[in-house]
Motif scaffolding. Structure first.
Motif, mmCIF file in Angstrom:
data_model
loop_
_atom_site.group_PDB
_atom_site.id
_atom_site.type_symbol
_atom_site.label_atom_id
_atom_site.label_comp_id
_atom_site.label_asym_id
_atom_site.label_seq_id
_atom_site.Cartn_x
_atom_site.Cartn_y
_atom_site.Cartn_z
ATOM 1 N N CYS A 81 0.863 -1.189 0.000
ATOM 2 C CA CYS A 81 0.000 0.000 0.000
ATOM 3 C C CYS A 81 0.894 1.231 0.000
ATOM 4 N N ILE A 82 0.645 2.140 -0.947
ATOM 5 C CA ILE A 82 1.410 3.385 -1.023
ATOM 6 C C ILE A 82 0.444 4.558 -0.874
ATOM 7 N N GLU A 83 0.620 5.323 0.185
ATOM 8 C CA GLU A 83 -0.191 6.508 0.410
ATOM 9 C C GLU A 83 0.512 7.725 -0.202
ATOM 10 N N GLU A 84 -0.286 8.762 -0.488
ATOM 11 C CA GLU A 84 0.269 9.981 -1.094
ATOM 12 C C GLU A 84 1.087 9.645 -2.341
ATOM 13 N N MET A 85 0.570 8.726 -3.133
ATOM 14 C CA MET A 85 1.258 8.285 -4.345
ATOM 15 C C MET A 85 1.209 9.391 -5.403
ATOM 16 N N CYS A 86 2.340 9.571 -6.080
ATOM 17 C CA CYS A 86 2.406 10.573 -7.147
ATOM 18 C C CYS A 86 3.049 9.961 -8.384
ATOM 19 N N ASN B 283 5.530 -12.292 -6.281
ATOM 20 C CA ASN B 283 4.378 -12.972 -5.687
ATOM 21 C C ASN B 283 3.350 -12.014 -5.106
ATOM 22 N N LEU B 284 3.396 -10.765 -5.521
ATOM 23 C CA LEU B 284 2.404 -9.790 -5.057
ATOM 24 C C LEU B 284 0.984 -10.260 -5.373
ATOM 25 N N GLU B 285 0.089 -10.061 -4.396
ATOM 26 C CA GLU B 285 -1.318 -10.422 -4.592
ATOM 27 C C GLU B 285 -2.220 -9.191 -4.670
ATOM 28 N N LYS B 286 -1.831 -8.094 -4.015
ATOM 29 C CA LYS B 286 -2.648 -6.879 -4.084
ATOM 30 C C LYS B 286 -1.762 -5.649 -4.019
ATOM 31 N N ILE B 287 -2.088 -4.671 -4.887
ATOM 32 C CA ILE B 287 -1.440 -3.356 -4.866
ATOM 33 C C ILE B 287 -2.524 -2.316 -4.607
ATOM 34 N N LYS B 288 -2.302 -1.479 -3.587
ATOM 35 C CA LYS B 288 -3.260 -0.420 -3.268
ATOM 36 C C LYS B 288 -2.534 0.914 -3.268
ATOM 37 N N LEU B 289 -3.028 1.855 -4.072
ATOM 38 C CA LEU B 289 -2.403 3.168 -4.189
ATOM 39 C C LEU B 289 -3.410 4.249 -3.818
ATOM 40 N N LEU B 290 -3.009 5.148 -2.934
ATOM 41 C CA LEU B 290 -3.844 6.293 -2.578
ATOM 42 C C LEU B 290 -3.216 7.519 -3.218
ATOM 43 N N ASN B 291 -3.782 7.908 -4.348
ATOM 44 C CA ASN B 291 -3.175 8.919 -5.212
ATOM 45 C C ASN B 291 -3.296 10.319 -4.613
ATOM 46 N N GLU C 100 -5.532 -8.286 -7.474
ATOM 47 C CA GLU C 100 -6.308 -7.052 -7.297
ATOM 48 C C GLU C 100 -5.404 -5.821 -7.320
ATOM 49 N N LEU C 101 -5.845 -4.809 -8.070
ATOM 50 C CA LEU C 101 -5.210 -3.497 -8.098
ATOM 51 C C LEU C 101 -6.260 -2.464 -7.727
ATOM 52 N N GLU C 102 -5.945 -1.624 -6.746
ATOM 53 C CA GLU C 102 -6.883 -0.585 -6.317
ATOM 54 C C GLU C 102 -6.162 0.756 -6.291
ATOM 55 N N ILE C 103 -6.760 1.750 -6.941
ATOM 56 C CA ILE C 103 -6.203 3.103 -6.929
ATOM 57 C C ILE C 103 -7.302 4.067 -6.498
ATOM 58 N N LYS C 104 -7.059 4.800 -5.432
ATOM 59 C CA LYS C 104 -8.022 5.776 -4.940
ATOM 60 C C LYS C 104 -7.641 7.163 -5.443
ATOM 61 N N HIS C 105 -8.636 7.977 -5.763
ATOM 62 C CA HIS C 105 -8.443 9.315 -6.343
ATOM 63 C C HIS C 105 -7.789 9.209 -7.728
ATOM 64 N N PHE C 106 -8.228 8.227 -8.487
ATOM 65 C CA PHE C 106 -7.748 8.041 -9.854
ATOM 66 C C PHE C 106 -8.366 9.110 -10.739
ATOM 67 N N GLU C 107 -7.515 9.847 -11.482
ATOM 68 C CA GLU C 107 -7.992 10.970 -12.288
ATOM 69 C C GLU C 107 -8.058 10.639 -13.774
ATOM 70 N N LEU D 275 -11.157 4.207 -7.881
ATOM 71 C CA LEU D 275 -12.053 5.115 -7.168
ATOM 72 C C LEU D 275 -11.690 6.530 -7.588
ATOM 73 N N THR D 276 -12.592 7.193 -8.267
ATOM 74 C CA THR D 276 -12.283 8.486 -8.873
ATOM 75 C C THR D 276 -13.043 9.621 -8.205
ATOM 76 N N ASP D 277 -12.579 10.820 -8.482
ATOM 77 C CA ASP D 277 -13.283 12.029 -8.043
ATOM 78 C C ASP D 277 -14.145 12.591 -9.174
ATOM 79 N N MET D 278 -14.215 11.867 -10.270
ATOM 80 C CA MET D 278 -15.028 12.311 -11.413
ATOM 81 C C MET D 278 -16.498 12.014 -11.148
ATOM 82 N N ASP D 279 -17.338 13.010 -11.320
ATOM 83 C CA ASP D 279 -18.775 12.793 -11.148
ATOM 84 C C ASP D 279 -19.511 12.856 -12.486
ATOM 85 N N ASP D 280 -18.737 12.762 -13.567
ATOM 86 C CA ASP D 280 -19.299 12.783 -14.920
ATOM 87 C C ASP D 280 -19.350 11.354 -15.450
#
Length: 403
Positions: free
Chosen positions: A274-279, A298-306, A339-346, A371-376
Motif C-alpha cells: 500500500c502506497i499513500e500519497e502516491m504521485c 508474488n504480489l497479490e494486491k497493490i493499493k495506491l492512494l493517489n 487485485e489493483l486498487e487506486i483511490k483518487h484516480f484521475e 475510485l475516482t473524483d469524477m462525477d461525470d
C-alpha cells in the motif's frame, strides 16, 4: 428432579463466576479508569482489574477541569496559564500511570500510551525502564504528538524490550549507534513521523528477522543522515516481509539514493503493498513501482492512494518518460496478482499507462478498482472503454466508481 431457584438473597453473581480469562477479556475492552472502578463492586472484584494484560493510557482520558468544557477557553488565558494547565493534566496522567503500575499483580503483554511528548520526558523514560525490567511486553504503542517538531527521544532501555512482537511508534526519535541486538520476535513494525538515521533504520530492520509487516510513513527530513537509504538497502533488510505500507514522501528518499542499474533484491514473500500519497509525476513514484513489481513476483494486491497536482504541461512531458521507463520492465510477470486498487484516480495518461502495464502482465488478475473524483458518467464510460480495449493477460473485472 426439582429445580432449585437461586434467590437474590444468596448473592448469586453470574459475571463473577466466569473464568478469570473471560473476565480479563471483558475488562480489557474498557478504558483503564473504568476497569479500575470495578474494584468498588465487591470484595471479589477489588483486585480483578490489576491482572488484565492490556493497558491503554491516554491523556484524553484524564478528567479535565470544568473550565475546559467552555468553548475556546484557551483564547481567554495567557500562554503561561495554558502551559501551567497542560502541565497539571500531564501530572495527573503520570500519577495515574504510576499507581496502575504499582498495583499490578500480573504481567503486562500490551501497553499503549497516547499523549503529547517532546524530545525529553523523564517520566516516559521511567515507564519504559519499568516495563523493560518487569513485564514481557509483546505489543507496544506510543502515539506521541506535540506542538513542536522535536520528537520524543527513546531511551536505551527501550531496546531491552526483547519480547516485542508488535511495535507502533509515532513522533519518536532514535539515533543511536547500531549496536543494539534488535527484536528477534518482532513481526509487525510501524514508524510514523519518526526521526531515525539511515544506519539505525537499516540496522533495526536487519535485526528483526521475523518481520512480516512494515509501515514506514517517514518524511525526508526525518531521515537523520546526509546519506539516505536506497531501495535495495531497504529490500535486503526485509527477507520475509509480507505486507508493506509506505508513502510518496519516503519513496522520494529511496529513489534519490538508489544506484542506476542496481540489481534488484527479490522479496518473494511480499503479498500486499500500500502506497499513500502516491504521485505518478514527481519522478519517484513510478520508478519505485516499477522496481517493486520486478522485485516482488508474488504480489497479490497493490493499493495506491493517489495524491497528484496535475498540470497539462507536466502530463505531456511525463507521459514520454513513463512509457520509456515501463518498456524497460517488459520482463515483469505478476503471476499471483489478483487485485489493483487506486483511490483518487484521475484518468491522466501516466496513471493509465501504469494500469495498462499491470493488465498486460497479470495472468490471474481478477479485479481493478479505480475510485475516482469524477462525477461525470461520460468520463467514467470513456475511461472504461479505454481500459477494456487495452491488452489484458486475464479476463479482469474493471470497476470505476465515485469515491
Amino acid at each position: 428432579m426439582i429445580a432449585k431457584r437461586v434467590s437474590k438473597a444468596q448473592g448469586f453473581d453470574l459475571i463473577t463466576t466466569l473464568p478469570q480469562a473471560i473476565i480479563e477479556t471483558i475488562l480489557c475492552l474498557l478504558p483503564i479508569e473504568e476497569a479500575a472502578r470495578t474494584s468498588i463492586l465487591s470484595r471479589a472484584w477489588r483486585y480483578r482489574w490489576t491482572t488484565i494484560p492490556k493497558l491503554w493510557l491516554c491523556l484524553a482520558s484524564v478528567k479535565r477541569p470544568s473550565y475546559m468544557d467552555v468553548p475556546d477557553w484557551w483564547n481567554h488565558v495567557s500562554n503561561l496559564e495554558r502551559a501551567r494547565r497542560a502541565k497539571n493534566l500531564r501530572c495527573k496522567l503520570f500519577y495515574a500511570i504510576h499507581q496502575v503500575l504499582l498495583l499490578r499483580q500480573g504481567p503486562i503483554h500490551e501497553f499503549t500510551l497516547a499523549m503529547d511528548a517532546h524530545d525529553t520526558c523523564f517520566e516516559i523514560d521511567q515507564i519504559i525502564l519499568h516495563l523493560s525490567r518487569n513485564h514481557p511486553i509483546k505489543k507496544l504503542r506510543f502515539f506521541f504528538y506535540g506542538f513542536t517538531a522535536i520528537a520524543y527521544g527513546l531511551p536505551l532501555s527501550f531496546f531491552s524490550l526483547d519480547q516485542l512482537a508488535d511495535l507502533d511508534l509515532e513522533h519518536c526519535a532514535f539515533n543511536y549507534k547500531p549496536i543494539f541486538s534488535g527484536f528477534s520476535s518482532l513481526t509487525r513494525l510501524s514508524l510514523k513521523s519518526t526521526k531515525i538515521s539511515r544506519e539505525t533504520l537499516l540496522h533495526l530492520l536487519s535485526n528483526c528477522p521475523s518481520l512480516k509487516s512494515l509501515c514506514l510513513l517517514v518524511y525526508e527530513d526525518e531521515v537523520l543522515s546526509d546519506v539516505k537509504p536506497n531501495i535495495m538497502e531497504l529490500f535486503k533488510c526485509l527477507p520475509v516481509l509480507e505486507h508493506l505500507t509506505t508513502w510518496g514522501y519516503f519513496i522520494e528518499v529511496l529513489v534519490q539514493a538508489s544506484v542506476p542499474e542496481e540489481p534488484p533484491t527479490s522479496l518473494i514473500h511480499l503479498r500486499y503493498v500500500c502506497i499513500e500519497e502516491m504521485c505518478f509525476v514527481d519522478g519517484y513514484g513510478l520508478p519505485f513501482l516499477a522496481v517493486l513489481t520486478r522485485s516482488c513476483p508474488n504480489l497479490e494486491k497493490i493499493k495506491l492512494l493517489n495524491n497528484t497536482a496535475w498540470d497539462d504541461e507536466i502530463e505531456s512531458s511525463v507521459l514520454e518518460e513513463c512509457s520509456v521507463l515501463l518498456e524497460e520492465y517488459s520482463d515483469v510477470w505478476l503471476e499471483h496478482l489478483n487485485e489493483l486498487e487506486i483511490k483518487h484516480f484521475e484518468g491522466y495518461a501516466p496513471e493509465l499507462e501504469f494500469v495498462k502495464f499491470i493488465l498486460a502482465r497479470s495472468p490471474n488478475l481478477k479485479k481493478v478498482i479505480l475510485l475516482t473524483d469524477m462525477d461525470d458518467k461520460d468520463e467514467e464510460l470513456e475511461l472504461l472503454k479505454n481500459l477494456l480495449s487495452a491488452p489484458r493477460a486475464s479476463p479482469v473485472q474493471i470497476v470505476v466508481k465515485y469515491c
